[in-house]
Write an enzyme that holds these catalytic residues in place. Structure first.
Site, PDB file in Angstrom:
ATOM      1  N   GLY A  49       0.193  -1.112   0.295  1.00  0.00           N
ATOM      2  CA  GLY A  49       0.050  -0.286  -0.306  1.00  0.00           C
ATOM      3  C   GLY A  49       1.013   0.573   0.010  1.00  0.00           C
ATOM      4  O   GLY A  49       2.000   0.915   0.883  1.00  0.00           O
ATOM      5  N   GLN A  54       2.564  10.352   1.626  1.00  0.00           N
ATOM      6  CA  GLN A  54       4.275   9.377   1.643  1.00  0.00           C
ATOM      7  C   GLN A  54       5.031   9.958   0.172  1.00  0.00           C
ATOM      8  O   GLN A  54       5.622   9.147  -0.131  1.00  0.00           O
ATOM      9  CB  GLN A  54       4.318   8.159   1.370  1.00  0.00           C
ATOM     10  CG  GLN A  54       3.550   7.023   2.191  1.00  0.00           C
ATOM     11  CD  GLN A  54       3.289   6.056   3.256  1.00  0.00           C
ATOM     12  OE1 GLN A  54       2.523   4.805   1.677  1.00  0.00           O
ATOM     13  NE2 GLN A  54       4.364   5.392   3.367  1.00  0.00           N
ATOM     14  N   CYS A 110       5.999   0.108   6.982  1.00  0.00           N
ATOM     15  CA  CYS A 110       5.823   1.623   6.546  1.00  0.00           C
ATOM     16  C   CYS A 110       6.979   1.507   5.354  1.00  0.00           C
ATOM     17  O   CYS A 110       8.163   1.485   5.443  1.00  0.00           O
ATOM     18  CB  CYS A 110       5.542   2.611   7.521  1.00  0.00           C
ATOM     19  SG  CYS A 110       5.138   4.144   6.442  1.00  0.00           S
ATOM     20  N   LEU A 111       6.281   1.842   3.956  1.00  0.00           N
ATOM     21  CA  LEU A 111       7.296   2.447   2.885  1.00  0.00           C
ATOM     22  C   LEU A 111       8.555   4.026   2.935  1.00  0.00           C
ATOM     23  O   LEU A 111       9.489   3.927   2.669  1.00  0.00           O
ATOM     24  CB  LEU A 111       7.205   2.380   1.768  1.00  0.00           C
ATOM     25  CG  LEU A 111       6.285   1.639   1.106  1.00  0.00           C
ATOM     26  CD1 LEU A 111       6.036   1.597  -0.414  1.00  0.00           C
ATOM     27  CD2 LEU A 111       7.918   0.013   1.096  1.00  0.00           C
ATOM     28  N   HIS A 152      -4.226   1.383   7.473  1.00  0.00           N
ATOM     29  CA  HIS A 152      -2.514   1.907   7.957  1.00  0.00           C
ATOM     30  C   HIS A 152      -2.994   2.724   6.538  1.00  0.00           C
ATOM     31  O   HIS A 152      -2.372   4.061   7.057  1.00  0.00           O
ATOM     32  CB  HIS A 152      -2.168   0.425   7.619  1.00  0.00           C
ATOM     33  CG  HIS A 152      -0.390   1.512   7.261  1.00  0.00           C
ATOM     34  ND1 HIS A 152       0.857   0.412   8.250  1.00  0.00           N
ATOM     35  CD2 HIS A 152       0.211   2.174   6.483  1.00  0.00           C
ATOM     36  CE1 HIS A 152       1.286   1.285   7.922  1.00  0.00           C
ATOM     37  NE2 HIS A 152       1.381   1.983   7.090  1.00  0.00           N
ATOM     38  N   GLU A 153      -2.874   3.007   5.181  1.00  0.00           N
ATOM     39  CA  GLU A 153      -3.232   3.544   4.761  1.00  0.00           C
ATOM     40  C   GLU A 153      -4.447   5.454   4.740  1.00  0.00           C
ATOM     41  O   GLU A 153      -3.517   6.204   4.741  1.00  0.00           O
ATOM     42  CB  GLU A 153      -3.825   3.216   2.849  1.00  0.00           C
ATOM     43  CG  GLU A 153      -2.840   2.308   2.624  1.00  0.00           C
ATOM     44  CD  GLU A 153      -1.239   2.260   2.923  1.00  0.00           C
ATOM     45  OE1 GLU A 153      -0.963   3.589   2.798  1.00  0.00           O
ATOM     46  OE2 GLU A 153      -0.350   1.297   2.899  1.00  0.00           O
ATOM     47  N   HIS A 156      -2.450   7.019   7.079  1.00  0.00           N
ATOM     48  CA  HIS A 156      -1.263   8.209   6.804  1.00  0.00           C
ATOM     49  C   HIS A 156      -2.159   9.615   5.922  1.00  0.00           C
ATOM     50  O   HIS A 156      -1.711  10.299   6.185  1.00  0.00           O
ATOM     51  CB  HIS A 156      -1.070   7.765   5.400  1.00  0.00           C
ATOM     52  CG  HIS A 156       0.292   6.875   5.566  1.00  0.00           C
ATOM     53  ND1 HIS A 156       1.406   7.215   6.691  1.00  0.00           N
ATOM     54  CD2 HIS A 156       0.644   5.108   5.770  1.00  0.00           C
ATOM     55  CE1 HIS A 156       2.319   6.314   6.545  1.00  0.00           C
ATOM     56  NE2 HIS A 156       1.955   4.929   5.485  1.00  0.00           N
TER      57      HIS A 156
HETATM   58 NI    NI Z   1       2.782   3.126   5.519  1.00  0.00          NI
END
Ligand code: NI
Length: 187
Positions: A49, A54, A110-111, A152-153, A156
């Protein structure tokens, strides 16, 4: 179009946009181009995701692709709700309209936080309302990793990171790595 989409990159903690509440958006060509670029970045980073903040955009949009678990025999999958999806999906202005099931712990990454994973408790089942790229209103229900990914997304989009939600134990485990990221950003 004002955004140079090929130039979009995955932003790392502690950049400010990751801590900001993103704004609702309307679908246009630019949004479609950004979503396509975000899918490319997510796949390149082997993530499941990626949310618009991000890539530095304070937009309420995320992309997700939670492929089926190759180790899971479909006949053993007892959940009646989807736990994965077959292709990348784009969600615009998403809202969780219902949480259900027990809180379940899972080690999330998380990226925007390379090198960090932490245990986060989340409700097992969610219902999400969003708009797709064609402008259709959609309502989806999921459980397992798919439901977790959506939560999670959407976090963000509200400026919330796993750092804000992980257990105290995980917080301690990651303390030095987090400090290191904060330090290198100040340089
Ligand atoms: Ni993340």
């Amino acid at each position: 179009m004002t955004i140079n989409t090929p130039k979009l990159r995955i932003e790392l903690y502690p950049t400010q946009v990751l801590k900001s509440k993103a704004k609702p958006i309307e679908i246009n060509e630019e949004v479609r181009a950004v979503a396509a670029r975000m899918i490319e970045l997510m796949q390149g980073a082997e993530g499941i995701g990626l949310a618009a903040p991000q890539v530095g955009l304070s937009w309420r949009l995320f992309v997700a692709h939670v492929p089926p678990d190759p180790d899971l025999d479909p006949e053993d999958d007892v959940s009646e709700l989807p736990v994965s999806c077959d292709s990348p999906q784009v969600f615009i202005n998403p809202v969780i309209t219902k949480f259900a099931g027990d809180l379940e712990p899972y080690d999330e990454g998380c990226l925007s936080l390379p090198g960090i994973t932490g245990e986060v408790n989340r409700p097992a089942i969610v219902t999400m309302k969003a708009t797709d790229l064609e402008g259709n209103e959609i309502t989806l229900k999921a459980t397992g990793l798919l439901a977790r990914c959506w939560q999670h997304e959407i976090d963000h989009l509200d400026g919330v990171l796993i750092l804000d939600k992980m257990t105290q134990m995980s917080r301690l485990k990651n303390r030095s790595r987090v400090k290191q990221m904060e330090k290198s950003a100040r340089r």
